[in-house]
Design a protein around this motif. Sequence first.
Motif, mmCIF file in Angstrom:
data_model
loop_
_atom_site.group_PDB
_atom_site.id
_atom_site.type_symbol
_atom_site.label_atom_id
_atom_site.label_comp_id
_atom_site.label_asym_id
_atom_site.label_seq_id
_atom_site.Cartn_x
_atom_site.Cartn_y
_atom_site.Cartn_z
ATOM 1 N N VAL A 113 8.667 -19.364 2.453
ATOM 2 C CA VAL A 113 9.396 -19.025 3.670
ATOM 3 C C VAL A 113 8.902 -19.970 4.763
ATOM 4 O O VAL A 113 7.703 -20.024 5.044
ATOM 5 N N PRO A 114 9.769 -20.756 5.385
ATOM 6 C CA PRO A 114 9.321 -21.734 6.379
ATOM 7 C C PRO A 114 8.488 -21.099 7.490
ATOM 8 O O PRO A 114 8.692 -19.938 7.854
ATOM 9 N N ALA A 115 7.562 -21.886 8.020
ATOM 10 C CA ALA A 115 6.604 -21.365 9.000
ATOM 11 C C ALA A 115 7.289 -20.728 10.205
ATOM 12 O O ALA A 115 6.837 -19.700 10.716
ATOM 13 N N GLY A 116 8.387 -21.327 10.673
ATOM 14 C CA GLY A 116 9.080 -20.783 11.835
ATOM 15 C C GLY A 116 9.606 -19.388 11.600
ATOM 16 O O GLY A 116 9.634 -18.553 12.511
ATOM 17 N N SER A 117 10.043 -19.097 10.377
ATOM 18 C CA SER A 117 10.508 -17.754 10.028
ATOM 19 C C SER A 117 9.336 -16.842 9.681
ATOM 20 O O SER A 117 9.292 -15.675 10.099
ATOM 21 N N ARG A 118 8.400 -17.359 8.932
ATOM 22 C CA ARG A 118 7.234 -16.574 8.501
ATOM 23 C C ARG A 118 6.470 -16.005 9.699
ATOM 24 O O ARG A 118 5.870 -14.931 9.629
ATOM 25 N N SER A 119 6.514 -16.730 10.819
ATOM 26 C CA SER A 119 5.768 -16.317 12.007
ATOM 27 C C SER A 119 6.233 -14.983 12.569
ATOM 28 O O SER A 119 5.497 -14.335 13.325
ATOM 29 N N TYR A 120 7.446 -14.561 12.235
ATOM 30 C CA TYR A 120 7.984 -13.304 12.750
ATOM 31 C C TYR A 120 7.640 -12.107 11.864
ATOM 32 O O TYR A 120 8.143 -11.006 12.087
ATOM 33 N N ILE A 121 6.799 -12.330 10.873
ATOM 34 C CA ILE A 121 6.344 -11.234 10.012
ATOM 35 C C ILE A 121 4.873 -10.979 10.280
ATOM 36 O O ILE A 121 4.061 -11.901 10.264
ATOM 37 N N ARG A 122 4.531 -9.719 10.511
ATOM 38 C CA ARG A 122 3.146 -9.358 10.787
ATOM 39 C C ARG A 122 2.374 -9.142 9.487
ATOM 40 O O ARG A 122 1.388 -9.803 9.223
ATOM 41 N N HIS A 123 2.803 -8.169 8.703
ATOM 42 C CA HIS A 123 2.097 -7.832 7.466
ATOM 43 C C HIS A 123 3.107 -7.665 6.328
ATOM 44 O O HIS A 123 4.296 -7.409 6.559
ATOM 45 N N ILE A 124 2.609 -7.751 5.100
ATOM 46 C CA ILE A 124 3.372 -7.395 3.899
ATOM 47 C C ILE A 124 2.498 -6.470 3.067
ATOM 48 O O ILE A 124 1.288 -6.700 2.940
ATOM 49 N N ILE A 125 3.113 -5.447 2.510
ATOM 50 C CA ILE A 125 2.418 -4.620 1.532
ATOM 51 C C ILE A 125 3.274 -4.565 0.275
ATOM 52 O O ILE A 125 4.496 -4.400 0.346
ATOM 53 N N SER A 126 2.641 -4.741 -0.866
ATOM 54 C CA SER A 126 3.332 -4.713 -2.160
ATOM 55 C C SER A 126 2.773 -3.554 -2.975
ATOM 56 O O SER A 126 1.556 -3.495 -3.223
ATOM 57 N N VAL A 127 3.651 -2.636 -3.367
ATOM 58 C CA VAL A 127 3.225 -1.426 -4.057
ATOM 59 C C VAL A 127 4.117 -1.172 -5.278
ATOM 60 O O VAL A 127 5.244 -1.670 -5.347
ATOM 61 N N PRO A 128 3.628 -0.385 -6.237
ATOM 62 C CA PRO A 128 4.415 -0.091 -7.442
ATOM 63 C C PRO A 128 5.279 1.150 -7.284
ATOM 64 O O PRO A 128 5.301 2.023 -8.151
ATOM 65 N N ALA A 129 5.988 1.277 -6.172
ATOM 66 C CA ALA A 129 6.839 2.439 -5.939
ATOM 67 C C ALA A 129 8.073 2.382 -6.825
ATOM 68 O O ALA A 129 8.505 1.312 -7.262
ATOM 69 N N LYS A 130 8.674 3.514 -7.067
ATOM 70 C CA LYS A 130 9.837 3.584 -7.932
ATOM 71 C C LYS A 130 11.057 2.940 -7.278
ATOM 72 O O LYS A 130 11.178 2.924 -6.068
ATOM 73 N N GLY A 131 11.948 2.440 -8.094
ATOM 74 C CA GLY A 131 13.259 2.014 -7.616
ATOM 75 C C GLY A 131 13.452 0.531 -7.461
ATOM 76 O O GLY A 131 14.559 0.033 -7.591
ATOM 77 N N GLY A 132 12.403 -0.218 -7.183
ATOM 78 C CA GLY A 132 12.571 -1.646 -6.965
ATOM 79 C C GLY A 132 13.338 -1.889 -5.681
ATOM 80 O O GLY A 132 14.536 -2.124 -5.699
ATOM 81 N N ASN A 133 12.685 -1.792 -4.531
ATOM 82 C CA ASN A 133 13.366 -1.940 -3.260
ATOM 83 C C ASN A 133 12.432 -2.545 -2.227
ATOM 84 O O ASN A 133 11.248 -2.735 -2.485
ATOM 85 N N ALA A 134 12.970 -2.847 -1.054
ATOM 86 C CA ALA A 134 12.181 -3.481 -0.012
ATOM 87 C C ALA A 134 12.713 -3.106 1.350
ATOM 88 O O ALA A 134 13.869 -2.704 1.484
ATOM 89 N N GLY A 135 11.889 -3.236 2.371
ATOM 90 C CA GLY A 135 12.314 -2.920 3.719
ATOM 91 C C GLY A 135 11.465 -3.637 4.749
ATOM 92 O O GLY A 135 10.346 -4.052 4.460
#
Length: 321
Positions: A113-135
């Motif tokens: 993800v290019p730096a200019g776009s990546r800069s607008y994200i604070r944190h990411i968490i990746s978990v094994p929750a059901k369903g296969g989804n993102a938000g």
Amino acid sequence: MYTTSTIAFGVGLLASFAYPQKIDKPALQPNLDYLKDGLQKNMPSIGHHFDQWSEDWMPKFCLDQSKSKDGFNPADIRTYNIHYDDCETAWVVCVHKNSPMKIETLADLFGRVPAGSRSYIRHIISVPAKGGNAGNGGDNIRLNQIGADGLEVLLHETAHSLDAHAYDEPLSPSDNWKLKTSRDRAVPDNYAGSSPAEDVAQSTVIAAYNINVPGGFPGIESRWVEVRNQYETVQTVQREQAPSILKPGGRCHKRLQNSETVRVPTGKRLLRGRWAPWRRSQMPDISLAKGLEVIEALDFDSGKCGEDIESKAWGPARQHL
């Protein structure tokens, strides 16, 4: 929120506006899975390395997520700094030990993800929750059961933050977006038709493909003209208001402040229903490098990640996931 053939997660970063949520147009394709290979091959990852935090500490966002309706044990979540060559400040991410997306994969994909776009994200968490989804909630991305082909998902979720506050005004509720896209005969895929916010996010994925992949979107989609105004409007707004934000090769010049660092129980964590004693370790330094412009944070309730709040209005408090 992002939906592919296996993803169905109600979020709605920018929710109800004066016009209906659903867009009354046919979908060009069921999903955008056919763009994955081109994006992966033509958006290279920036050089990076990562290091793990002490298990005594965690961003408050990640700790809140462990208390969500999925109920993850904080002891199973690891926190990392990912240091990218294009930014002086690391990104802080969290990965559950059983997540299909390991830290190595997450660091590689997020580095695409290019730096200019990546800069607008604070944190990411990746978990094994059901369903296969993102938000995306308050510029924090949660990946539920997302694996190694998740670049398209990260681009989509990042696009919600760009839509919200990377431009002169939020794009999806704007008159400009409504006017320009009214000329198209279709929406990119089924999920893009669910709301203007999701249309902007999917159109941003197409714009990234069009900019970075030889032949562009018309090279892979014979009916490209039916959605042309959507992805070209994204490109025009970005070119005029946030140059190179979808093109690899730039550097970060601004960042969001990290969420508060909090103590978490360590060792066995829970003993007879009580938290185990603390271990002693130094609190990680999460300060931004000098010279970086601070992006104004958007209000959000991180404890609601994973809940469907699509019916709520995006009012003065800018409610999100």
